[in-house]
Design an enzyme around this catalytic site. Structure first.
Site, PDB file in Angstrom:
ATOM      1  N   ASN A  79     -10.982  -0.160  -3.491  1.00 49.55           N
ATOM      2  CA  ASN A  79     -11.783  -1.104  -3.231  1.00 49.55           C
ATOM      3  C   ASN A  79     -13.839  -0.501  -3.241  1.00 49.55           C
ATOM      4  OD1 ASN A  79     -10.193  -2.291  -1.256  1.00 49.55           O
ATOM      5  ND2 ASN A  79     -10.076  -1.186  -0.037  1.00 49.55           N
TER       6      ASN A  79
ATOM      7  N   HIS B 102     -12.095   1.004  -9.333  1.00 45.90           N
ATOM      8  CA  HIS B 102     -13.242  -0.251  -9.144  1.00 45.90           C
ATOM      9  C   HIS B 102     -14.672   0.034  -9.230  1.00 45.90           C
ATOM     10  CE1 HIS B 102      -9.068  -2.820  -8.998  1.00 45.90           C
ATOM     11  NE2 HIS B 102      -9.137  -2.018 -10.198  1.00 45.90           N
TER      12      HIS B 102
HETATM   13  P1  OAD Z   1      -6.143  -9.128  -2.146  1.00 47.19           P
HETATM   14  O1  OAD Z   1      -7.134 -10.042  -1.989  1.00 47.19           O
HETATM   15  O2  OAD Z   1      -5.626  -9.125  -3.736  1.00 47.19           O
HETATM   16  O3  OAD Z   1      -5.393  -8.701  -1.583  1.00 47.19           O
HETATM   17  C1  OAD Z   1      -5.201  -8.418  -0.461  1.00 47.19           C
HETATM   18  C2  OAD Z   1      -4.024  -8.262  -0.089  1.00 47.19           C
HETATM   19  O4  OAD Z   1      -4.439  -7.396   1.204  1.00 47.19           O
HETATM   20  C3  OAD Z   1      -2.693  -8.961  -0.169  1.00 47.19           C
HETATM   21  O5  OAD Z   1      -1.892  -8.498  -0.270  1.00 47.19           O
HETATM   22  C4  OAD Z   1      -2.858  -9.488   1.341  1.00 47.19           C
HETATM   23  O6  OAD Z   1      -1.681 -10.188   2.337  1.00 47.19           O
HETATM   24  C5  OAD Z   1      -3.774  -7.785   2.516  1.00 47.19           C
HETATM   25  N1  OAD Z   1      -4.437  -8.048   3.326  1.00 47.19           N
HETATM   26  C6  OAD Z   1      -3.804  -8.886   4.065  1.00 47.19           C
HETATM   27  N2  OAD Z   1      -4.350  -8.305   5.712  1.00 47.19           N
HETATM   28  C7  OAD Z   1      -4.011  -7.181   5.667  1.00 47.19           C
HETATM   29  C8  OAD Z   1      -3.844  -5.912   6.861  1.00 47.19           C
HETATM   30  N3  OAD Z   1      -4.861  -6.150   8.294  1.00 47.19           N
HETATM   31  N4  OAD Z   1      -3.620  -5.559   6.356  1.00 47.19           N
HETATM   32  C9  OAD Z   1      -3.280  -4.580   5.347  1.00 47.19           C
HETATM   33  N5  OAD Z   1      -3.172  -5.837   4.553  1.00 47.19           N
HETATM   34  C10 OAD Z   1      -3.377  -6.843   4.559  1.00 47.19           C
HETATM   35  O7  OAD Z   1      -6.853  -7.412  -2.727  1.00 47.19           O
HETATM   36  P2  OAD Z   1      -6.852  -6.430  -3.550  1.00 47.19           P
HETATM   37  O8  OAD Z   1      -4.771  -6.360  -4.146  1.00 47.19           O
HETATM   38  O9  OAD Z   1      -7.121  -4.957  -3.479  1.00 47.19           O
HETATM   39  O10 OAD Z   1     -11.171  -5.611  -8.478  1.00 47.19           O
HETATM   40  O11 OAD Z   1      -7.477  -6.978  -5.297  1.00 47.19           O
HETATM   41  C11 OAD Z   1      -7.309  -6.336  -6.294  1.00 47.19           C
HETATM   42  C12 OAD Z   1      -8.025  -5.798  -7.110  1.00 47.19           C
HETATM   43  O12 OAD Z   1      -8.299  -7.354  -7.632  1.00 47.19           O
HETATM   44  C13 OAD Z   1      -9.774  -6.388  -6.277  1.00 47.19           C
HETATM   45  O13 OAD Z   1     -10.433  -4.233  -5.957  1.00 47.19           O
HETATM   46  C14 OAD Z   1     -10.798  -6.705  -7.991  1.00 47.19           C
HETATM   47  C15 OAD Z   1      -9.499  -7.894  -6.992  1.00 47.19           C
HETATM   48  O14 OAD Z   1      -9.711  -8.841  -8.318  1.00 47.19           O
HETATM   49  C16 OAD Z   1     -11.579  -5.721  -9.382  1.00 47.19           C
HETATM   50  O15 OAD Z   1     -12.562  -6.535  -8.602  1.00 47.19           O
HETATM   51  C17 OAD Z   1     -11.658  -4.734 -10.236  1.00 47.19           C
END
Ligand code: OAD
Ligand code: ZN
Length: 272
Positions: free
Chosen positions: A108, A127
């Site tokens: 994040n 990131h």
């Molecule tokens: P995503 O938006 O891909 O995924 C968010 C995750 O959080 C999903 O698996 C949801 O199921 C979960 N989620 C939603 N609500 C939640 C809650 N209350 N508690 C726990 N989990 C919850 O986000 P990231 O995995 O962070 O990179 O994405 C990874 C990276 O892809 C980002 O940092 C960004 C993006 O492309 C760059 O910009 C380089």
């Protein structure tokens, strides 16, 4: 919560194991920050809708730096107005309790972990961070805080001349860029702690993955390294995701639910 899971958490704490917490956008969802792959991610330029995968690129910044900055200044406004939630506060409490046995790796860029109390020394922002900038043409490797003269924006509000002036590299006068990893760029050690993250993963007794969809390369590698070395993987997410499978295949656990509810329970198991 399953007794076997609570027992495993307690054991890591009692045996003074090393703990790595790896977070993604999901941990900030309960603070009102839209996740990456949710419907809020879109951005309109002219008559076209762009996805974050198109906006958050060096290619877009080179073509249209004003538009990219408008998008970021809108997002920075949302992040600054948000407050850390119970999930962030629990992760901060883990650092306070476990000290140098603890490390946070976060995807994040919203700064909420640091505002919740995690230290910069024990937080790898793999990131980057939206509160920092660097030269857009790489005249220096130095990273600078975003100037307070730059104003956050409402959706699609244009930049002012004052903003443009304050978004200049102090060294060469070119436009600065957000200090974040873009989709058409690669991880490195200097800015994003690539090697350090893998080194720390190799020593982890517990990897707690929270709110990430496993769409990026370094977090998946961290998971594989921990699994290979026999560390325990515990995944916290309301939805099934690659880390849940990885945990399942390696004797770990998938805790299905929101991080603000689950993380305090896991910490309780470690401290009681
Ligand atoms: P995503 O938006 O891909 O995924 C968010 C995750 O959080 C999903 O698996 C949801 O199921 C979960 N989620 C939603 N609500 C939640 C809650 N209350 N508690 C726990 N989990 C919850 O986000 P990231 O995995 O962070 O990179 O994405 C990874 C990276 O892809 C980002 O940092 C960004 C993006 O492309 C760059 O910009 C380089
Ligand atoms: Zn410069």
């Amino acid at each position: 919560m399953e007794e076997r899971l609570l027992g495993a958490m307690r054991e890591v704490a009692e045996k003074k194991g090393k703990i790595v917490v790896l977070t993604g956008a999901g941990i900030s969802a309960e603070s009102g920050i839209p996740t990456f792959r949710g419907p809020e991610g879109f951005w309109t330029v002219g008559s076209r809708e762009y996805r974050p995968e198109e906006m958050a690129t060096y290619a877009m910044f080179s073509r249209n730096p004003d538009e990219v900055w408008q998008w970021y200044l809108y997002r920075i406004g949302i992040c600054r107005a948000a407050e850390p939630n119970a999930g962030h506060l629990t992760v901060a409490r883990m650092e306070a309790l476990f000290g140098d046995r603890f490390l946070l790796i976060t995807q994040n860029v919203d700064g909420l972990h640091l505002r919740a109390g995690n230290s910069l020394a024990r937080t790898f922002q793999i990131h980057g961070s939206i509160e920092f900038v660097r030269c857009g043409v790489d005249c220096t490797k130095e990273v600078f805080p975003l100037s307070p003269a730059v104003r956050v924006k409402k959706k699609h509000e244009p930049l002012s001349d004052g903003d443009r002036e304050a978004l200049r590299c102090p060294k060469c006068g070119s436009r600065v860029r957000p200090h974040v990893l873009w989709f058409d760029e690669c991880y490195n050690e200097e800015y994003y702690r690539f090697n350090s993250s893998l080194r720390i993963a190799a020593e982890a007794d517990l990897l707690l993955t929270v709110g990430t969809s496993g769409a990026t390369n370094l977090p998946m590698q961290v998971g594989h390294v921990v699994a290979q070395k026999g560390g325990l993987i515990v995944d916290v997410n309301p939805d099934v995701n690659p880390f849940a499978s990885m945990a399942g295949q390696n004797g770990g656990f998938f805790c299905q639910g929101p991080s603000g509810t689950i993380l305090p329970k896991l910490l309780d198991a470690m401290t009681n």
